[in-house]
Design a protein around this motif. Structure first.
Motif, PDB file in Angstrom:
ATOM      1  N   ILE A   1       5.570   7.055   3.874  1.00 36.54           N
ATOM      2  CA  ILE A   1       6.216   7.062   2.559  1.00 36.54           C
ATOM      3  C   ILE A   1       5.705   8.237   1.726  1.00 36.54           C
ATOM      4  CG2 ILE A   1       6.576   5.782   0.404  1.00 36.54           C
ATOM      5  CD1 ILE A   1       8.142   4.730   2.832  1.00 36.54           C
ATOM      6  N   TYR A   2       4.417   8.532   1.817  1.00 33.33           N
ATOM      7  CA  TYR A   2       3.883   9.702   1.106  1.00 33.33           C
ATOM      8  C   TYR A   2       4.651  10.959   1.527  1.00 33.33           C
ATOM      9  CZ  TYR A   2       0.907  13.405  -0.585  1.00 33.33           C
ATOM     10  OH  TYR A   2       0.462  14.547  -1.232  1.00 33.33           O
ATOM     11  N   ALA A   3       4.810  11.134   2.838  1.00 29.69           N
ATOM     12  CA  ALA A   3       5.492  12.330   3.334  1.00 29.69           C
ATOM     13  C   ALA A   3       6.990  12.307   3.026  1.00 29.69           C
ATOM     14  CB  ALA A   3       5.261  12.466   4.838  1.00 29.69           C
ATOM     15  N   ALA A   4       7.641  11.170   3.267  1.00 30.95           N
ATOM     16  CA  ALA A   4       9.091  11.076   3.070  1.00 30.95           C
ATOM     17  C   ALA A   4       9.488  11.393   1.636  1.00 30.95           C
ATOM     18  CB  ALA A   4       9.573   9.672   3.452  1.00 30.95           C
ATOM     19  N   ASP A   5       8.672  10.975   0.696  1.00 33.58           N
ATOM     20  CA  ASP A   5       8.944  11.240  -0.720  1.00 33.58           C
ATOM     21  C   ASP A   5       9.019  12.733  -1.001  1.00 33.58           C
ATOM     22  OD1 ASP A   5       9.169  10.842  -3.536  1.00 33.58           O
ATOM     23  OD2 ASP A   5       6.997  11.008  -3.748  1.00 33.58           O
ATOM     24  N   LYS A   6       8.246  13.508  -0.276  1.00 37.62           N
ATOM     25  CA  LYS A   6       8.124  14.926  -0.584  1.00 37.62           C
ATOM     26  C   LYS A   6       8.943  15.832   0.323  1.00 37.62           C
ATOM     27  CE  LYS A   6       3.656  13.887  -2.614  1.00 37.62           C
ATOM     28  NZ  LYS A   6       4.021  12.451  -2.718  1.00 37.62           N
ATOM     29  N   ILE A   7       9.522  15.263   1.397  1.00 39.35           N
ATOM     30  CA  ILE A   7      10.298  16.103   2.316  1.00 39.35           C
ATOM     31  C   ILE A   7      11.719  15.607   2.519  1.00 39.35           C
ATOM     32  CG2 ILE A   7       8.187  16.797   3.525  1.00 39.35           C
ATOM     33  CD1 ILE A   7       9.087  14.967   5.868  1.00 39.35           C
ATOM     34  N   GLU A   8      12.149  14.603   1.755  1.00 36.01           N
ATOM     35  CA  GLU A   8      13.531  14.126   1.933  1.00 36.01           C
ATOM     36  C   GLU A   8      14.496  15.307   1.712  1.00 36.01           C
ATOM     37  OE1 GLU A   8      15.799  14.006  -0.567  1.00 36.01           O
ATOM     38  OE2 GLU A   8      14.707  13.758  -2.438  1.00 36.01           O
TER      39      GLU A   8
ATOM     40  N   LEU B   1      -5.323   5.218   4.829  1.00 35.12           N
ATOM     41  CA  LEU B   1      -4.021   4.591   4.627  1.00 35.12           C
ATOM     42  C   LEU B   1      -3.419   4.156   5.959  1.00 35.12           C
ATOM     43  CD1 LEU B   1      -2.240   6.794   1.928  1.00 35.12           C
ATOM     44  CD2 LEU B   1      -3.752   4.831   1.626  1.00 35.12           C
ATOM     45  N   CYS B   2      -2.606   3.112   5.901  1.00 40.94           N
ATOM     46  CA  CYS B   2      -1.899   2.646   7.085  1.00 40.94           C
ATOM     47  C   CYS B   2      -0.790   3.648   7.435  1.00 40.94           C
ATOM     48  CB  CYS B   2      -1.305   1.256   6.829  1.00 40.94           C
ATOM     49  SG  CYS B   2       0.033   1.218   5.610  1.00 40.94           S
ATOM     50  N   PRO B   3      -0.263   3.599   8.660  1.00 35.69           N
ATOM     51  CA  PRO B   3       0.793   4.530   9.046  1.00 35.69           C
ATOM     52  C   PRO B   3       2.006   4.502   8.114  1.00 35.69           C
ATOM     53  CG  PRO B   3      -0.112   3.513  11.002  1.00 35.69           C
ATOM     54  CD  PRO B   3      -0.746   2.803   9.823  1.00 35.69           C
ATOM     55  N   LEU B   4       2.425   3.323   7.656  1.00 37.39           N
ATOM     56  CA  LEU B   4       3.580   3.253   6.761  1.00 37.39           C
ATOM     57  C   LEU B   4       3.310   3.997   5.458  1.00 37.39           C
ATOM     58  CD1 LEU B   4       6.407   2.215   6.109  1.00 37.39           C
ATOM     59  CD2 LEU B   4       5.367   0.120   5.229  1.00 37.39           C
ATOM     60  N   ALA B   5       2.105   3.883   4.917  1.00 34.63           N
ATOM     61  CA  ALA B   5       1.772   4.575   3.672  1.00 34.63           C
ATOM     62  C   ALA B   5       1.814   6.087   3.860  1.00 34.63           C
ATOM     63  CB  ALA B   5       0.398   4.131   3.173  1.00 34.63           C
ATOM     64  N   LYS B   6       1.368   6.557   5.006  1.00 34.10           N
ATOM     65  CA  LYS B   6       1.444   7.994   5.297  1.00 34.10           C
ATOM     66  C   LYS B   6       2.909   8.432   5.368  1.00 34.10           C
ATOM     67  CE  LYS B   6      -2.896   7.903   7.925  1.00 34.10           C
ATOM     68  NZ  LYS B   6      -3.525   7.968   9.269  1.00 34.10           N
TER      69      LYS B   6
ATOM     70  N   GLN C   1       0.832  -1.213   0.000  1.00 32.62           N
ATOM     71  CA  GLN C   1       0.000   0.000   0.000  1.00 32.62           C
ATOM     72  C   GLN C   1       0.861   1.255   0.000  1.00 32.62           C
ATOM     73  OE1 GLN C   1      -2.139   1.805   3.494  1.00 32.62           O
ATOM     74  NE2 GLN C   1      -3.941   0.903   2.480  1.00 32.62           N
ATOM     75  N   ALA C   2       1.919   1.264   0.783  1.00 31.75           N
ATOM     76  CA  ALA C   2       2.777   2.443   0.882  1.00 31.75           C
ATOM     77  C   ALA C   2       3.398   2.801  -0.461  1.00 31.75           C
ATOM     78  CB  ALA C   2       3.870   2.200   1.923  1.00 31.75           C
ATOM     79  N   VAL C   3       3.898   1.816  -1.171  1.00 32.21           N
ATOM     80  CA  VAL C   3       4.503   2.066  -2.490  1.00 32.21           C
ATOM     81  C   VAL C   3       3.432   2.463  -3.491  1.00 32.21           C
ATOM     82  CG1 VAL C   3       5.760   1.008  -4.413  1.00 32.21           C
ATOM     83  CG2 VAL C   3       6.456   0.544  -2.047  1.00 32.21           C
ATOM     84  N   SER C   4       2.313   1.769  -3.465  1.00 27.61           N
ATOM     85  CA  SER C   4       1.237   2.016  -4.426  1.00 27.61           C
ATOM     86  C   SER C   4       0.665   3.414  -4.308  1.00 27.61           C
ATOM     87  CB  SER C   4       0.127   0.978  -4.215  1.00 27.61           C
ATOM     88  OG  SER C   4      -0.969   1.229  -5.072  1.00 27.61           O
ATOM     89  N   ARG C   5       0.533   3.921  -3.078  1.00 33.32           N
ATOM     90  CA  ARG C   5      -0.201   5.170  -2.846  1.00 33.32           C
ATOM     91  C   ARG C   5       0.683   6.380  -2.582  1.00 33.32           C
ATOM     92  NH1 ARG C   5      -4.792   4.585  -5.316  1.00 33.32           N
ATOM     93  NH2 ARG C   5      -5.688   2.525  -4.916  1.00 33.32           N
ATOM     94  N   HIS C   6       1.992   6.262  -2.803  1.00 31.67           N
ATOM     95  CA  HIS C   6       2.869   7.365  -2.406  1.00 31.67           C
ATOM     96  C   HIS C   6       2.729   8.616  -3.268  1.00 31.67           C
ATOM     97  CE1 HIS C   6       5.665   6.076  -5.676  1.00 31.67           C
ATOM     98  NE2 HIS C   6       6.041   7.331  -5.634  1.00 31.67           N
ATOM     99  N   THR C   7       2.148   8.501  -4.435  1.00 31.66           N
ATOM    100  CA  THR C   7       2.059   9.660  -5.339  1.00 31.66           C
ATOM    101  C   THR C   7       0.857  10.537  -5.027  1.00 31.66           C
ATOM    102  OG1 THR C   7       3.103   8.357  -7.093  1.00 31.66           O
ATOM    103  CG2 THR C   7       2.002  10.396  -7.751  1.00 31.66           C
TER     104      THR C   7
END
Length: 208
Positions: free
Chosen positions: A131-138, A124-129, A112-118
């Motif tokens: 990954i969504y955030a990490a992608d945009k704030i790294e 969403l599960c905590p991990l998906a949240k 779910q985390a990989v699928s929904r990161h865009t």
């Protein structure tokens, strides 16, 4: 996750990602994995899962439109009009299917985390949240200064994710683009989660 299994999986994903991604994208993926691991440590989520999802999240970004549509279709979820018009938005869903099919990853949180990161998604599960955030704030992102991240890291996971989502939605609108319906559903879901957290905290205060 068994450490030997984890190390082998990371090696396999890293080898594949570094071979198919542009140098800058691969370096971004490593930073997302590291940021995700940090966030997982903060919010009580398995950091190994965070690193795997972060490392894998963009491994289908450079596929052509036909390959993206074909891979993404296997998750049996509808392809939205926004995604059909811009198949590159499907790269997360495609990567999730590739993880499942070619790397044997069946963990539902990672998928779910990989699928929904865009674009995000409701409930969403905590991990998906994360990954969504990490992608945009790294740290490689232009706005992501130390102070910027420290401010976000002082928030709850739901509040942090909502702040990142709303910043991203404003960016999309500012470029004259249409925000996907699923991102609005994600926003509504996060607001409900925040309200629920506040209610639980109030109830606990009343008991104490």
């Amino acid at each position: 996750m068994n450490k030997d299994v984890y190390r082998t999986l990371v090696e396999q994903i890293d080898k594949y990602a570094s071979s198919v991604e542009k140098k800058e994208r691969y370096e971004h993926s490593v930073r997302v994995a590291e940021t995700a691991r940090e966030l997982c440590d903060m919010f009580g989520v398995d950091p190994d899962k965070g690193y795997i999802a972060g490392l894998a999240h963009d491994m289908c970004k450079d596929l052509d439109d036909k390959e993206l549509l074909e891979l993404a279709s296997h998750d049996q979820q509808p392809i939205s009009e926004v995604e059909r018009k811009k198949p590159s938005l499907l790269h997360g869903r495609a990567a999730a299917m590739k993880l499942y099919r070619d790397f044997g990853v069946s963990d539902t949180d990672i998928i779910q985390a990989v699928s929904r990161h865009t674009l995000g998604g409701a409930s969403l599960c905590p991990l998906a949240k994360i990954i969504y955030a990490a992608d945009k704030i790294e740290p490689g992102r232009p706005q992501s200064t130390k102070e910027y991240r420290e401010n976000l890291f002082s928030k709850s996971l739901n509040a942090l994710t909502l702040a990142v989502l709303q910043e991203n939605m404003a960016y999309v609108k500012g470029r004259g683009k249409v925000v996907a319906d699923v991102s609005y559903r994600f926003e509504d879901s996060l607001k409900r989660d925040i309200a629920y957290d506040a209610q639980i905290a109030a109830n606990l205060d009343g008991v104490i």
